[in-house]
Design a protein around this motif. Sequence first.
Motif, PDB file in Angstrom:
ATOM      1  N   PRO A  50      25.594  29.156  62.915  1.00 46.78           N
ATOM      2  CA  PRO A  50      25.195  28.003  62.113  1.00 46.78           C
ATOM      3  C   PRO A  50      26.400  27.365  61.424  1.00 46.78           C
ATOM      4  O   PRO A  50      27.346  28.056  61.043  1.00 46.78           O
ATOM      5  N   ILE A  51      26.372  26.027  61.314  1.00 47.14           N
ATOM      6  CA  ILE A  51      27.476  25.331  60.639  1.00 47.14           C
ATOM      7  C   ILE A  51      26.947  24.374  59.570  1.00 47.14           C
ATOM      8  O   ILE A  51      27.589  23.383  59.240  1.00 47.14           O
ATOM      9  N   GLY A  52      25.759  24.673  59.022  1.00 47.50           N
ATOM     10  CA  GLY A  52      25.304  23.942  57.855  1.00 47.50           C
ATOM     11  C   GLY A  52      24.389  22.780  58.131  1.00 47.50           C
ATOM     12  O   GLY A  52      24.055  22.499  59.260  1.00 47.50           O
ATOM     13  N   GLY A  53      23.958  22.113  57.018  1.00 49.92           N
ATOM     14  CA  GLY A  53      23.037  20.990  56.905  1.00 49.92           C
ATOM     15  C   GLY A  53      22.596  20.264  58.150  1.00 49.92           C
ATOM     16  O   GLY A  53      22.708  20.762  59.236  1.00 49.92           O
ATOM     17  N   ALA A  54      22.074  19.110  57.986  1.00 50.74           N
ATOM     18  CA  ALA A  54      21.574  18.321  59.106  1.00 50.74           C
ATOM     19  C   ALA A  54      22.441  17.103  59.383  1.00 50.74           C
ATOM     20  O   ALA A  54      22.526  16.641  60.518  1.00 50.74           O
ATOM     21  N   ILE A  55      23.110  16.578  58.353  1.00 45.90           N
ATOM     22  CA  ILE A  55      23.933  15.381  58.509  1.00 45.90           C
ATOM     23  C   ILE A  55      25.194  15.734  59.301  1.00 45.90           C
ATOM     24  O   ILE A  55      25.842  16.741  59.044  1.00 45.90           O
ATOM     25  N   ALA A  56      25.549  14.872  60.271  1.00 47.50           N
ATOM     26  CA  ALA A  56      26.643  15.171  61.194  1.00 47.50           C
ATOM     27  C   ALA A  56      27.962  15.468  60.485  1.00 47.50           C
ATOM     28  O   ALA A  56      28.717  16.362  60.899  1.00 47.50           O
ATOM     29  N   LYS A  57      28.273  14.740  59.424  1.00 48.49           N
ATOM     30  CA  LYS A  57      29.557  14.952  58.744  1.00 48.49           C
ATOM     31  C   LYS A  57      29.639  16.326  58.100  1.00 48.49           C
ATOM     32  O   LYS A  57      30.740  16.810  57.814  1.00 48.49           O
ATOM     33  N   GLU A  58      28.486  16.966  57.894  1.00 50.32           N
ATOM     34  CA  GLU A  58      28.460  18.302  57.308  1.00 50.32           C
ATOM     35  C   GLU A  58      28.638  19.395  58.361  1.00 50.32           C
ATOM     36  O   GLU A  58      28.895  20.541  58.019  1.00 50.32           O
ATOM     37  N   ASN A  59      28.490  19.052  59.621  1.00 54.91           N
ATOM     38  CA  ASN A  59      28.519  20.087  60.664  1.00 54.91           C
ATOM     39  C   ASN A  59      29.374  19.703  61.870  1.00 54.91           C
ATOM     40  O   ASN A  59      30.536  20.080  61.953  1.00 54.91           O
ATOM     41  N   PRO A 379      15.225  15.584  66.367  1.00 57.94           N
ATOM     42  CA  PRO A 379      15.614  15.317  64.979  1.00 57.94           C
ATOM     43  C   PRO A 379      15.956  13.856  64.741  1.00 57.94           C
ATOM     44  O   PRO A 379      16.304  13.121  65.668  1.00 57.94           O
ATOM     45  N   ILE A 380      15.889  13.456  63.483  1.00 56.53           N
ATOM     46  CA  ILE A 380      16.155  12.064  63.114  1.00 56.53           C
ATOM     47  C   ILE A 380      17.639  11.815  62.877  1.00 56.53           C
ATOM     48  O   ILE A 380      18.060  10.679  62.694  1.00 56.53           O
ATOM     49  N   TYR A 381      18.443  12.861  62.877  1.00 55.67           N
ATOM     50  CA  TYR A 381      19.813  12.748  62.374  1.00 55.67           C
ATOM     51  C   TYR A 381      20.840  12.355  63.426  1.00 55.67           C
ATOM     52  O   TYR A 381      21.973  12.019  63.081  1.00 55.67           O
ATOM     53  N   TYR A 382      20.473  12.417  64.710  1.00 55.42           N
ATOM     54  CA  TYR A 382      21.468  12.212  65.759  1.00 55.42           C
ATOM     55  C   TYR A 382      21.006  11.143  66.744  1.00 55.42           C
ATOM     56  O   TYR A 382      19.952  10.545  66.595  1.00 55.42           O
ATOM     57  N   ASP A 383      21.818  10.940  67.773  1.00 54.56           N
ATOM     58  CA  ASP A 383      21.491   9.978  68.815  1.00 54.56           C
ATOM     59  C   ASP A 383      20.125  10.305  69.415  1.00 54.56           C
ATOM     60  O   ASP A 383      19.796  11.475  69.612  1.00 54.56           O
ATOM     61  N   PRO A 384      19.295   9.277  69.710  1.00 55.48           N
ATOM     62  CA  PRO A 384      17.942   9.547  70.206  1.00 55.48           C
ATOM     63  C   PRO A 384      17.857   9.930  71.678  1.00 55.48           C
ATOM     64  O   PRO A 384      16.757  10.090  72.207  1.00 55.48           O
ATOM     65  N   MET A 385      18.991  10.105  72.359  1.00 57.02           N
ATOM     66  CA  MET A 385      18.935  10.431  73.780  1.00 57.02           C
ATOM     67  C   MET A 385      18.355  11.823  74.002  1.00 57.02           C
ATOM     68  O   MET A 385      18.837  12.808  73.455  1.00 57.02           O
ATOM     69  N   ILE A 386      17.313  11.881  74.807  1.00 53.44           N
ATOM     70  CA  ILE A 386      16.657  13.142  75.158  1.00 53.44           C
ATOM     71  C   ILE A 386      17.393  13.820  76.299  1.00 53.44           C
ATOM     72  O   ILE A 386      17.506  15.045  76.350  1.00 53.44           O
TER      73      ILE A 386
END
Length: 503
Positions: A50-59, A379-386
Motif C-alpha cells: 500500500p502507498i496511501g490515500g486515494a488522490i494520485a499525488k498522495e500515491n 474509482p472516481i479518482y483516476y482515468d475512467p478507462m476500463i
Amino acid sequence: MIKRVLIANRGEIALRVMRSCKEMGIRSIAVFSEADRTSRHVTYADEAYPIGGAIAKENYLNIEKIIEVAKLAQVDAIHPGYGFLSENADFARRCREEGIIFIGPAPETMEAMGDKISARKMMIKAGVPVVPGTEKPLQSVEEAVRICNEIGYPVMLKASMGGGGKGMRLIHSEEEVEEAYNTARSESMSSFGDDTVYLEKFVEEPHHIEFQILGDNFGNVIHLFDRECSVQRRNQKIVEESPSPFLTPELRKEMGEKAVAAAKAVNYSGAGTIEFLVDKNRNFYFLEMNTRLQVEHPITEEVVGVDLAKEMIHVANNQPLHLKQDEIYQRGHSIECRICAEDTENNFMPSPGIIKQLTEPNGIGVRIDSYVYEGYEIPIYYDPMIGKLIVWATNRQYAIERMRRVLYEYKITGLKTNLSYLKRIMHNPDFVKGEYNTLFIEKNQKMLLRNNGNNEEIENIAMIASYMDYIVNLEENKSNMLPDNRPISRWREFGLQKGVLRI
C-alpha cells in the motif's frame, strides 16, 4: 539480471507489464492506493504494497513513497507504465541515485524531449520536418498576437511541457489570442507545474500518425511501423489502428526513417513513440516524442509480433537489440478501442460505479487488456478507462468486422460505458472507407451520439421482460417441466407449441 520489478502504476497497464514479467520468470511487485486495494493488478502481483490515500499525488505521483517501497521490496528495477511518473525525469534520476534500474530512457532524454520547444530545435537539427512556429517561449499576449498574425490563422497554442491535450488552444482570429494565451498558461501550470507556451501553425485536416521506436544502450534504433490515431475527441484518442489506411508504402518508409533519426538524435534507449501530423497532401511534420510505452502499443504488438514490455526489460538489462530493421514487417491489421466508464450522452462525464455484470468477448484474433471484474468498483479518482479491446485480422475489412462482433458481445452493466459509441464508429462510412482525419469526431458528432434504431435498448428490454416473466411464472411452470427438470416460461412454452423453440 533483473529479477524483481516494481510496477509504479495501476490498472490495466500494471497488469499488462506483470504478465510479461511472469513469462520472463521475473517477480512483479505492485503498489496500490486505498481506492485500488481490490484491483486485479494487486491480486495478480507476486507482492503488493500500500502507498496511501486515494488522490494520485498522495500515491502514484509520490516519488519518495514509491522509492521507499522499492527499497523495502528489494527490487532491481521499476517499470513506470504510462501516465503518472512515466515521463518524470526527477523520478528516473531518483531511481538512478538509489541504484534501481529505471525501465525507460535516461532522465536527460526525458528532459530534452519533454520540453516541446527544446524538442523542436533538436528535430530541426536532425533533419526531421517540424510544423512552422516559434522556437522560443512566448513572453506576452502582445508577442503572441504579433506572431499569430505573421504565421497566419488558424494557429495552435501549446504548453511546452504538455500532453494529453492539456494546455492546447486552437486560435482562429486575433480576437481569440488573449483568452487562449491566459487559459492555456493557467491549465499548463495546474497540470504540469509550468506555464511556458509556444505557437505552431495549425495543420488543417491532419492525420495523427505515430511510429513506435525501440533503442538500446549501444546506439541501435529501429522502428516498428505506424499507428493511425486520428479518431480523437478533445485531443484524446478513442480508436487506433495499424497500419494507417492513409499512408502509402513510400511515405511509410520515409516517415519510419525520420522517426529513427529523431530517436538517434537524443540517444534514445527503450520503447518510445515519435508522433507526426500528416496533412491532406501527405506532407508530414514532427509533433512530439513520448518517452514511454503508449496506451495503444498493443496494436503494434499484434501486427509485428513483438512484446514491447519484454523488449524494454531486455534493454534495461543492458542487452543489445536482437531485432533488425529488415526483420520487422507488418502482418495483417489491428484495431484498438478504448473502453471507458463514461456517459457519452452527457458530455462524456466519467461514470464510476460497481460493475454488476461483465461479459467479455473472445474468439480468434481478440485481445482484452483490462483489470476489472464483476463486483469491482471503478474509482472516481483516476482515468475512467476500463480497458482496451484489441482485434487482429488478415486485412482491415476483416478487422472492422471482427471489432463490430466483439463490441456487440461485450456487456457491462452497473455503470455507463462508451460501448455503443464505439459501435457507431465501427459502422461509420468515413471510418469504414478509411477516409478520416482528426476532424472525424467533430464531423460525425450527431451521427455518433444518436441512438441508431435503439437496437441495444430493445435487446435489453426484451431480456428484462423475459426474465421477469420467468420469475413471475416460476411456480406455475413447475407442473410443466422440460425433460432436464428446467421450468419454462410462457414465452418458451409458446415457442414449443409452435415448434420454433430449439433447446
